[in-house]
Design a protein around this motif. Structure first.
Motif, mmCIF file in Angstrom:
data_model
loop_
_atom_site.group_PDB
_atom_site.id
_atom_site.type_symbol
_atom_site.label_atom_id
_atom_site.label_comp_id
_atom_site.label_asym_id
_atom_site.label_seq_id
_atom_site.Cartn_x
_atom_site.Cartn_y
_atom_site.Cartn_z
ATOM 1 N N UNK A 113 0.777 -1.194 0.036
ATOM 2 C CA UNK A 113 0.061 0.103 -0.155
ATOM 3 C C UNK A 113 0.929 1.305 0.054
ATOM 4 N N UNK A 114 0.467 2.200 -0.786
ATOM 5 C CA UNK A 114 1.414 3.326 -1.102
ATOM 6 C C UNK A 114 0.539 4.688 -1.058
ATOM 7 N N UNK A 115 1.333 5.811 -0.909
ATOM 8 C CA UNK A 115 0.865 7.048 -0.943
ATOM 9 C C UNK A 115 2.008 7.728 -1.749
ATOM 10 N N UNK A 116 1.453 8.631 -2.710
ATOM 11 C CA UNK A 116 2.359 9.846 -3.414
ATOM 12 C C UNK A 116 1.740 10.912 -2.962
ATOM 13 N N UNK A 117 2.606 12.054 -2.859
ATOM 14 C CA UNK A 117 1.861 13.516 -2.659
ATOM 15 C C UNK A 117 2.869 14.357 -3.421
ATOM 16 N N UNK A 118 2.304 15.278 -4.168
ATOM 17 C CA UNK A 118 2.973 16.147 -5.199
ATOM 18 C C UNK A 118 2.302 17.251 -5.632
ATOM 19 N N UNK A 119 2.952 18.370 -5.950
ATOM 20 C CA UNK A 119 2.376 19.587 -6.391
ATOM 21 C C UNK A 119 2.487 19.698 -7.905
ATOM 22 N N UNK A 120 1.491 20.627 -8.450
ATOM 23 C CA UNK A 120 1.671 20.831 -9.789
ATOM 24 C C UNK A 120 2.674 21.851 -10.487
ATOM 25 N N UNK A 121 3.293 22.614 -9.470
ATOM 26 C CA UNK A 121 4.577 23.258 -9.878
ATOM 27 C C UNK A 121 5.704 22.911 -9.708
ATOM 28 N N UNK A 122 5.701 21.555 -9.861
ATOM 29 C CA UNK A 122 7.018 20.614 -9.807
ATOM 30 C C UNK A 122 7.432 19.944 -11.135
ATOM 31 N N UNK A 123 8.342 20.110 -11.346
ATOM 32 C CA UNK A 123 9.030 19.599 -12.719
ATOM 33 C C UNK A 123 8.612 17.892 -12.691
ATOM 34 N N UNK A 148 -2.674 5.627 -3.021
ATOM 35 C CA UNK A 148 -3.285 6.861 -2.939
ATOM 36 C C UNK A 148 -2.569 8.259 -3.334
ATOM 37 N N UNK A 149 -3.027 8.740 -4.129
ATOM 38 C CA UNK A 149 -2.308 9.938 -4.755
ATOM 39 C C UNK A 149 -3.000 11.240 -4.114
ATOM 40 N N UNK A 150 -2.251 12.069 -3.795
ATOM 41 C CA UNK A 150 -2.744 13.505 -3.256
ATOM 42 C C UNK A 150 -1.842 14.659 -4.123
ATOM 43 N N UNK A 151 -2.561 15.154 -5.216
ATOM 44 C CA UNK A 151 -2.136 16.191 -5.893
ATOM 45 C C UNK A 151 -2.472 17.561 -5.208
ATOM 46 N N UNK A 152 -1.468 18.464 -5.257
ATOM 47 C CA UNK A 152 -2.046 19.815 -4.832
ATOM 48 C C UNK A 152 -1.443 20.902 -5.823
#
Length: 304
Positions: free
Chosen positions: A237-247, A267-271
């Motif tokens: 089980x995994x989680x990835x967190x990232x923002x969209x102002x990120x290359x 589980x993906x958290x896109x900010x």
């Protein structure tokens, strides 16, 4: 909308880190190698309050130093195996140690911090087997192992999880990735467009550092280097967190799409509009929210 503190960090961090685009590869290689010759051994702990009072430190030799941090005053019920970022060419940073100690306190863990050998002097092949064996050993200990990392370290954590599965080792209980670098082939065409809005990372450096780590263009797509392109079924089980102002966010989106196709519980958290590794940066409310989300994920609670 990003907080004022986050916007301030987005302005200040690139200046403090002296972020700029690649001049040319030989100049950059010479600069990084010269910098590496000045690095002092040891774990940077100055960002961790009362570190010496709260943590016992043991150094294990796994072919390179791996730091085992055991908490004082509480029992560790599991292990946090944290793989640091830094584009595969920068050493572990005080921010990494600060985040790992905070997370370990919150989830009741000891910490293992491997300091893998860096590019361009080294490639993935100089540390991969040792990291997999070490993480697999800790996964067999009481409470299991939470495998985590940021940026290049997040990609390495995923590559380790893939190899642990393929070698039949005890899997991690959870995998947490902050803005992981998971596709060093840069196969996502959107990456070039994001280059114009990312204040910290640069496309030219991304390509150079990727090739340094891979060792050759033929190895860029192999699962140890670009784990987003690996078979993803059967991973923890995994989680990835990232923002969209990120290359790196197009690569994160690629990972999310491929996870869904493979039936992997990710589980993906896109900010929107947040910068690279926003979730481990100090002081911003977005990082505090990400911290709560990670703790809830690892402890089986409700994400907020």
């Amino acid at each position: 909308m990003p907080s004022l503190r986050h916007q301030l960090l987005a302005t200040v961090i690139p200046k403090v880190r002296r972020s700029r685009e690649l001049e040319n590869e030989p100049v950059e290689r010479a600069r990084v190698e010269a910098w590496h010759r000045t690095l002092e051994p040891g774990l940077p702990t100055r960002a961790v309050p009362r570190f010496g009072q709260r943590w016992d430190v043991r150094v294990e030799d796994i072919g390179f130093p791996s730091y085992v941090l055991t908490p004082r005053g509480r029992r560790a019920t599991r292990t946090l195996y944290y793989v640091h970022g830094g584009a595969f060419m920068a050493p572990i940073d005080p921010v990494h140690v600060r985040y790992a100690t905070r997370l370990a306190d919150a989830i009741g863990a000891r910490i293992v911090l491997p300091t893998y050998p860096l590019a361009p002097e080294h490639t993935w092949a100089d540390s991969h087997d040792a990291l997999v064996a070490d993480a697999g050993r800790w996964a067999g200990e009481e409470g299991g192992v939470v495998l985590a990392g940021d940026s290049a370290g997040g990609g390495l954590a995923l590559a380790i999880a893939v190899a642990m599965r393929d070698r039949g080792l005890t899997p991690a209980t959870h995998l947490v990735m902050h803005a992981p670098w998971v596709d060093l082939t840069t196969s996502t065409p959107e990456t070039r467009a994001v280059d114009a809005i990312d204040p910290w990372l640069f496309f030219g450096k991304l390509q150079a550092y990727a090739l340094w780590w891979a060792g050759s263009s033929d190895d860029l797509g192999r699962p140890e280097v670009s784990p987003a392109l690996a078979e993803l079924a059967g991973l923890p089980r995994a989680m990835v967190l990232y923002g969209t102002r990120d290359l790196l966010h197009p690569g994160c989106r690629l990972l999310v799409r491929r996870a869904a196709e493979a039936g992997w519980d990710l589980t993906a958290i896109e900010e929107p509009d947040l910068i690279h590794v926003y979730g481990i940066l100090p002081f911003a409310p977005e990082a505090r929210r990400a911290f709560r989300q990670v703790v809830a994920f690892v402890d089986g609670g409700v994400l907020r």
